[in-house]
Motif scaffolding. Structure first.
Motif, mmCIF file in Angstrom:
data_model
loop_
_atom_site.group_PDB
_atom_site.id
_atom_site.type_symbol
_atom_site.label_atom_id
_atom_site.label_comp_id
_atom_site.label_asym_id
_atom_site.label_seq_id
_atom_site.Cartn_x
_atom_site.Cartn_y
_atom_site.Cartn_z
ATOM 1 N N ASN A 144 28.342 -1.722 27.635
ATOM 2 C CA ASN A 144 29.498 -1.058 28.224
ATOM 3 C C ASN A 144 29.700 -1.582 29.647
ATOM 4 O O ASN A 144 28.810 -1.460 30.491
ATOM 5 C CB ASN A 144 29.256 0.459 28.243
ATOM 6 C CG ASN A 144 30.432 1.232 28.790
ATOM 7 O OD1 ASN A 144 30.968 0.900 29.837
ATOM 8 N ND2 ASN A 144 30.806 2.275 28.085
ATOM 9 N N PRO A 145 30.867 -2.162 29.940
ATOM 10 C CA PRO A 145 31.106 -2.739 31.269
ATOM 11 C C PRO A 145 30.974 -1.718 32.405
ATOM 12 O O PRO A 145 30.488 -2.053 33.479
ATOM 13 C CB PRO A 145 32.536 -3.276 31.194
ATOM 14 C CG PRO A 145 32.826 -3.408 29.748
ATOM 15 C CD PRO A 145 31.990 -2.384 29.039
ATOM 16 N N GLN A 146 31.397 -0.482 32.167
ATOM 17 C CA GLN A 146 31.302 0.542 33.217
ATOM 18 C C GLN A 146 29.846 0.895 33.505
ATOM 19 O O GLN A 146 29.463 1.067 34.658
ATOM 20 C CB GLN A 146 32.090 1.787 32.825
ATOM 21 C CG GLN A 146 33.584 1.566 32.834
ATOM 22 C CD GLN A 146 34.338 2.784 32.355
ATOM 23 O OE1 GLN A 146 33.983 3.390 31.353
ATOM 24 N NE2 GLN A 146 35.374 3.149 33.096
ATOM 25 N N VAL A 147 29.047 1.012 32.471
ATOM 26 C CA VAL A 147 27.625 1.309 32.635
ATOM 27 C C VAL A 147 26.943 0.156 33.359
ATOM 28 O O VAL A 147 26.160 0.353 34.284
ATOM 29 C CB VAL A 147 26.954 1.594 31.271
ATOM 30 C CG1 VAL A 147 25.438 1.661 31.406
ATOM 31 C CG2 VAL A 147 27.506 2.869 30.658
ATOM 32 N N ASN A 175 28.285 -2.073 35.349
ATOM 33 C CA ASN A 175 28.755 -2.129 36.727
ATOM 34 C C ASN A 175 28.046 -1.076 37.579
ATOM 35 O O ASN A 175 27.606 -1.360 38.695
ATOM 36 C CB ASN A 175 30.274 -1.930 36.779
ATOM 37 C CG ASN A 175 30.824 -2.127 38.167
ATOM 38 O OD1 ASN A 175 30.451 -3.061 38.863
ATOM 39 N ND2 ASN A 175 31.713 -1.236 38.572
ATOM 40 N N PHE A 176 27.938 0.138 37.048
ATOM 41 C CA PHE A 176 27.262 1.200 37.776
ATOM 42 C C PHE A 176 25.785 0.845 37.985
ATOM 43 O O PHE A 176 25.236 1.044 39.069
ATOM 44 C CB PHE A 176 27.394 2.530 37.036
ATOM 45 C CG PHE A 176 26.758 3.678 37.766
ATOM 46 C CD1 PHE A 176 27.336 4.191 38.925
ATOM 47 C CD2 PHE A 176 25.588 4.246 37.309
ATOM 48 C CE1 PHE A 176 26.751 5.239 39.603
ATOM 49 C CE2 PHE A 176 24.994 5.301 37.977
ATOM 50 C CZ PHE A 176 25.580 5.802 39.132
#
Length: 57
Positions: free
Chosen positions: A14-17, A19-20
């Motif tokens: 997951n790109p958001q995970v 990135n975080f």
């Protein structure tokens, strides 16, 4: 925190995970470096205590 962020990078697609996780690694590593530099500058010798042992676990 940093260990969990590395784990998230290794396991998540997951790109958001991701990135975080990368943000957490960058920010927490920077804080750790600054804290170590301050301890060295002030010639502080860390001592083992219940809190430090718990954090190490």
């Amino acid at each position: 925190m940093v260990r969990y962020a590395h784990l998230a990078l290794a396991l998540s697609e997951n790109p958001q995970v991701r990135n975080f996780a990368a943000t957490m690694i960058r920010d927490h590593s920077a804080v750790n470096r600054h804290a170590l530099a301050l301890v060295q500058k002030l010639h502080i010798t860390p001592q083992d205590n219940p809190v430090s042992r718990q954090l190490s676990e």
